[in-house]
Scaffold this motif. Structure first.
Motif, mmCIF file in Angstrom:
data_model
loop_
_atom_site.group_PDB
_atom_site.id
_atom_site.type_symbol
_atom_site.label_atom_id
_atom_site.label_comp_id
_atom_site.label_asym_id
_atom_site.label_seq_id
_atom_site.Cartn_x
_atom_site.Cartn_y
_atom_site.Cartn_z
ATOM 1 N N TYR A 108 45.373 50.549 39.108
ATOM 2 C CA TYR A 108 44.558 49.466 39.650
ATOM 3 C C TYR A 108 45.309 48.139 39.621
ATOM 4 O O TYR A 108 45.865 47.751 38.582
ATOM 5 C CB TYR A 108 43.270 49.352 38.843
ATOM 6 N N LYS A 109 45.312 47.459 40.737
ATOM 7 C CA LYS A 109 45.859 46.107 40.786
ATOM 8 C C LYS A 109 44.762 45.132 40.394
ATOM 9 O O LYS A 109 43.678 45.149 40.969
ATOM 10 C CB LYS A 109 46.373 45.792 42.196
ATOM 11 N N TRP A 110 45.066 44.270 39.418
ATOM 12 C CA TRP A 110 44.070 43.320 38.958
ATOM 13 C C TRP A 110 43.759 42.343 40.084
ATOM 14 O O TRP A 110 44.653 41.789 40.726
ATOM 15 C CB TRP A 110 44.581 42.571 37.747
ATOM 16 N N GLU A 111 42.460 42.090 40.295
ATOM 17 C CA GLU A 111 42.012 41.223 41.386
ATOM 18 C C GLU A 111 41.481 39.905 40.820
ATOM 19 O O GLU A 111 40.706 39.907 39.864
ATOM 20 C CB GLU A 111 40.917 41.918 42.200
ATOM 21 N N GLU A 150 40.019 35.869 42.053
ATOM 22 C CA GLU A 150 39.580 34.958 43.099
ATOM 23 C C GLU A 150 39.280 33.597 42.475
ATOM 24 O O GLU A 150 38.791 33.503 41.345
ATOM 25 C CB GLU A 150 38.317 35.492 43.788
ATOM 26 N N ALA A 184 42.477 34.414 46.923
ATOM 27 C CA ALA A 184 42.338 35.773 46.396
ATOM 28 C C ALA A 184 43.722 36.375 46.227
ATOM 29 O O ALA A 184 44.602 36.191 47.084
ATOM 30 C CB ALA A 184 41.502 36.639 47.328
ATOM 31 N N GLU A 206 45.967 39.886 44.338
ATOM 32 C CA GLU A 206 46.029 41.142 43.597
ATOM 33 C C GLU A 206 47.356 41.195 42.858
ATOM 34 O O GLU A 206 48.401 40.868 43.423
ATOM 35 C CB GLU A 206 45.912 42.347 44.535
ATOM 36 N N TYR A 256 42.087 43.594 31.142
ATOM 37 C CA TYR A 256 41.273 43.220 32.300
ATOM 38 C C TYR A 256 40.093 44.182 32.366
ATOM 39 O O TYR A 256 40.259 45.393 32.160
ATOM 40 C CB TYR A 256 42.122 43.332 33.562
ATOM 41 N N SER A 283 36.906 38.037 39.473
ATOM 42 C CA SER A 283 36.610 38.800 40.686
ATOM 43 C C SER A 283 35.236 39.432 40.537
ATOM 44 O O SER A 283 34.889 39.926 39.458
ATOM 45 C CB SER A 283 37.666 39.887 40.910
#
Length: 302
Positions: free
Chosen positions: A205-208, A210, A215, A217, A244, A268
């Motif tokens: 998973y790429k950390w998101e 905002e 935004a 990733e 995260y 996010s």
């Protein structure tokens, strides 16, 4: 040839085996031992003079006769199950059993707050809960329903929302931040130790993040990758790296100071928890009652 009670009971066992292709899983559903299932199938085949199952140490498949039998009695057995479930409407107290496959985070955030009231209100209802972060075919694996984050619910399922959207954040221990400092921007995570996340489909998973209209990733580097929240929290509290996850999961540790939010201006929003189940089957009474109570108690709001 006339049916007898042994045939009817063994046909129910046979249908469970046909569904799971596993004596162990079928035995779990039927509440008997795998050995008892095996003996029942051997007795059924001997009485009928037809082999219904191909068995090896690793797999169970249906013979041609078994496939024909399964196709012929599947519909009637489903109707009998529905009729049995409908009788619950006439009871003073609901009864029944439901098997659900639940994401780890949903146990602490949704089920723990509502189960005390549920077992008091419905003492004759049994909830069989399997905690699993991996993406599986819930119905094919013998469950009545699943609870997952909304974005991961299969499209062919009926879904009911159980919580509002959930905020995802980064956090670390005070000891880690004292030693390595805090990142000022998500891109600074490239120079930090991060605890990676492996999703239920085995992707990383790429950390998101905002912030306003921005935004980003981030593919996070780090010494370890985990697939469940408690492991991430443990590593985070120990100072192994930045973690995260869902803000409500971190809540108690943020309040106690064991974890400190990192990049506080960045987060996010993700879809909340949903219960999902097949639209081809009648919703079991126990499942409906559990969903109703979660929506009544609203442990995360709704």
């Amino acid at each position: 040839m006339d049916l007898n009670r042994a045939d009817l009971a063994d046909f129910a066992y046979f249908m469970a085996i046909a569904k799971h292709r596993s004596f162990r899983k079928a035995a779990l559903e039927m509440g008997v031992t795998p050995s008892a299932l095996s003996h029942a199938m051997t007795a059924l085949e001997e009485r009928r003079g037809v082999r219904l199952l191909n068995r090896t140490t690793r797999s169970v498949t249906l013979t041609a006769a078994g496939e024909d039998l399964c196709a012929a009695i599947a519909g009637p057995f489903e109707r009998v199950a529905e009729a049995s479930e409908n009788l619950n409407r006439y009871r003073d107290a609901p009864t029944g059993r439901v098997r659900i496959n639940v994401l780890e985070d949903a146990v602490s955030l949704l089920l723990e707050p509502v189960m005390p009231a549920f077992v008091d209100r419905y003492p004759e209802v049994q909830i069989d809960i399997a905690v699993n972060n991996h993406m599986i075919d819930v119905i094919g694996s013998g469950f009545d329903a699943g609870i997952r984050y909304g974005g991961t619910v299969p499209e062919d399922m009926i879904a009911q929302r159980l919580s509002p959207e959930i905020r995802w954040i980064a956090a670390a221990s005070p000891a880690y931040l004292e030693r390595f400092g805090a990142p000022a921007h998500p891109r600074d995570l490239a120079n930090h130790r991060c605890i990676g996340i492996r999703l239920g489909n085995d992707q990383f998973y790429k950390w998101e993040f905002e912030r306003g209209d921005e935004a980003i990733e981030i593919a996070t580097p780090g010494p370890a990758t985990v697939d469940e929240s408690h492991a991430a929290i443990g590593f985070g509290r120990a100072g192994v790296g930045i973690i995260y996850g869902a803000e409500p999961v971190f809540g108690a540790y943020l309040q106690s100071g064991a974890l400190v939010r990192v990049l506080p201006e960045w987060s996010s929003m993700g879809e909340g928890f949903h219960a999902y189940y097949s639209g081809r089957r009648q919703v079991p009474t126990a499942l409906r009652l559990l969903i109703d109570l979660i929506r009544e108690v609203r442990p995360l709001g709704l």
